[in-house]
Design a protein around this motif. Structure first.
Motif, short mmCIF file in Angstrom:
data_model
loop_
_atom_site.label_atom_id
_atom_site.label_comp_id
_atom_site.label_asym_id
_atom_site.label_seq_id
_atom_site.Cartn_x
_atom_site.Cartn_y
_atom_site.Cartn_z
N ASP A 76 3.84 1.12 15.36
CA ASP A 76 3.96 0.42 15.97
C ASP A 76 3.24 -0.46 15.87
O ASP A 76 3.94 -1.66 16.18
CB ASP A 76 4.37 0.92 17.07
N ALA A 77 2.22 -0.65 16.05
CA ALA A 77 1.32 -1.67 16.52
C ALA A 77 1.48 -3.03 15.24
O ALA A 77 1.49 -4.01 15.44
CB ALA A 77 0.11 -1.44 16.75
N LEU A 78 2.04 -2.01 14.07
CA LEU A 78 1.41 -3.23 12.96
C LEU A 78 2.56 -4.47 13.28
O LEU A 78 2.49 -5.42 12.91
CB LEU A 78 0.90 -2.55 11.51
N ARG A 79 3.51 -3.06 13.52
CA ARG A 79 5.34 -3.88 13.43
C ARG A 79 5.17 -5.01 14.39
O ARG A 79 5.74 -5.70 14.17
CB ARG A 79 6.50 -2.98 14.27
N GLU A 80 4.86 -4.55 15.57
CA GLU A 80 4.34 -5.27 16.75
C GLU A 80 4.08 -6.86 16.51
O GLU A 80 4.46 -7.81 16.22
CB GLU A 80 3.40 -4.90 18.05
N LEU A 81 3.06 -6.59 15.32
CA LEU A 81 2.17 -7.75 15.10
C LEU A 81 2.88 -8.64 13.48
O LEU A 81 3.47 -9.87 13.98
CB LEU A 81 1.05 -7.45 14.27
N LEU A 82 3.98 -8.06 13.12
CA LEU A 82 4.82 -8.82 11.86
C LEU A 82 5.53 -9.09 12.67
O LEU A 82 6.59 -9.93 12.08
CB LEU A 82 4.54 -7.46 11.30
N LEU A 89 -4.17 -23.12 10.05
CA LEU A 89 -5.25 -23.10 11.14
C LEU A 89 -6.36 -24.35 11.50
O LEU A 89 -6.54 -24.83 10.36
CB LEU A 89 -6.50 -22.00 10.43
N LEU A 90 -6.71 -24.77 12.30
CA LEU A 90 -7.14 -25.63 12.64
C LEU A 90 -8.21 -26.00 11.86
O LEU A 90 -9.24 -24.83 12.08
CB LEU A 90 -7.94 -26.23 14.61
N GLY A 91 -9.02 -26.68 10.84
CA GLY A 91 -9.80 -26.35 10.52
C GLY A 91 -9.85 -26.06 9.06
O GLY A 91 -10.94 -26.50 8.10
N ASP A 92 -8.86 -25.55 9.14
CA ASP A 92 -8.34 -24.78 7.24
C ASP A 92 -7.44 -25.11 7.13
O ASP A 92 -6.26 -24.31 7.56
CB ASP A 92 -8.82 -23.60 7.27
N LYS A 93 -7.10 -26.46 6.57
CA LYS A 93 -5.38 -26.67 5.98
C LYS A 93 -4.96 -25.87 4.90
O LYS A 93 -3.80 -26.00 4.29
CB LYS A 93 -5.89 -27.93 5.84
N THR A 94 -6.24 -24.93 4.45
CA THR A 94 -5.43 -23.82 3.57
C THR A 94 -4.62 -22.68 3.89
O THR A 94 -4.66 -21.27 2.70
CB THR A 94 -6.12 -23.61 2.30
N GLN A 95 -4.84 -22.00 5.22
CA GLN A 95 -4.82 -20.24 5.79
C GLN A 95 -3.76 -20.84 6.85
O GLN A 95 -4.12 -21.94 7.48
CB GLN A 95 -5.72 -20.36 6.03
N GLY A 96 -3.01 -20.33 7.22
CA GLY A 96 -1.75 -20.26 8.04
C GLY A 96 -2.33 -19.17 9.14
O GLY A 96 -3.76 -18.53 8.75
N GLU A 97 -1.31 -19.79 9.98
CA GLU A 97 -1.52 -18.63 11.29
C GLU A 97 -1.38 -17.54 11.18
O GLU A 97 -2.22 -16.20 11.39
CB GLU A 97 -0.49 -18.34 12.25
N PHE A 98 -0.97 -16.48 9.25
CA PHE A 98 -0.55 -15.54 9.14
C PHE A 98 -1.00 -15.84 7.77
O PHE A 98 -0.31 -16.40 7.14
CB PHE A 98 0.70 -14.61 9.32
N SER A 99 -2.05 -15.08 7.35
CA SER A 99 -2.19 -15.16 5.69
C SER A 99 -1.74 -13.70 4.79
O SER A 99 -2.73 -12.70 5.88
CB SER A 99 -3.12 -15.49 4.99
N LEU A 100 -0.62 -13.26 3.97
CA LEU A 100 -0.86 -12.00 3.70
C LEU A 100 -1.09 -12.36 2.28
O LEU A 100 -1.26 -12.95 1.48
CB LEU A 100 1.05 -11.86 3.05
N MET A 101 -1.78 -11.04 1.91
CA MET A 101 -2.68 -10.31 0.37
C MET A 101 -1.71 -8.99 -0.42
O MET A 101 -2.35 -8.73 0.66
CB MET A 101 -3.81 -11.01 0.48
N VAL A 102 -1.52 -9.82 -0.84
CA VAL A 102 -0.76 -8.45 -1.68
C VAL A 102 -1.81 -7.70 -3.16
O VAL A 102 -1.85 -8.31 -3.65
CB VAL A 102 0.87 -8.80 -1.97
N TYR A 103 -1.50 -6.48 -3.45
CA TYR A 103 -2.71 -5.98 -3.84
C TYR A 103 -2.00 -4.70 -4.69
O TYR A 103 -1.66 -4.49 -5.78
CB TYR A 103 -3.84 -5.66 -3.58
#
Length: 155
Positions: free
Chosen positions: A10-16, A45-59
């Protein structure tokens, strides 16, 4: 030293749910990565144009579907198919998310596409994470192959 705790689905769902209304951009996949990919959402993100507010990585196992058709999956060739295929999600707004009790994660997009991430549940897996998402470059939410949700934040 980072502090690691566990949280509920539930806590993760709230974030997502905060992904809804955000636009996807900058996917990365290709040579040497196999089926692993990253995808950014929201503002840079401020100071990092390669990363967003959310960064998803899938393995783990994943696919992109439209209706009943699979357009792309983790089985496809990383250079020939995954790199251009993931780009179909760029500049498209998230309209919904779903998180199952097994921590499978689906992201629905405004163009009718859906990214489905399948948590490869197994106690025998030899890696730490099936998929993870970083929020604002600081808090790392990780779903493990044994279905735990871990949160790591810098203190």
């Amino acid at each position: 030293m980072p502090e690691v705790t566990s949280i509920t689905g539930d806590a993760l769902r709230e974030l997502l749910n905060q992904l809804v209304g955000k636009t996807a951009w900058r996917s990365r996949a290709g040579s040497g990565t196999g089926s692993i990919f990253t995808l950014q959402f929201g503002s840079e993100l401020l100071g990092d144009k390669t990363q967003g507010e959310f960064s998803l990585m899938v393995y783990c196992a994943w696919r992109i579907v439209k209706g009943n058709q699979i357009l792309l999956s983790w089985h496809d060739d990383s250079d020939a198919a995954l790199v251009p295929g993931l780009a179909i999600l760029h500049e498209v707004q998230v309209v919904g998310i779903e998180l199952s009790r097994w921590n499978d994660f689906a992201i629905r997009f405004a163009n009718g596409l859906e990214l489905q991430i399948i948590n490869d549940l197994s106690l025998l897996r030899d890696f730490d994470s099936s998929w993870f998402i970083i929020h604002k470059g600081a808090v790392h939410y990780s779903v493990t192959p044994n279905n735990l949700i871990l949160v790591e934040s810098a203190i």
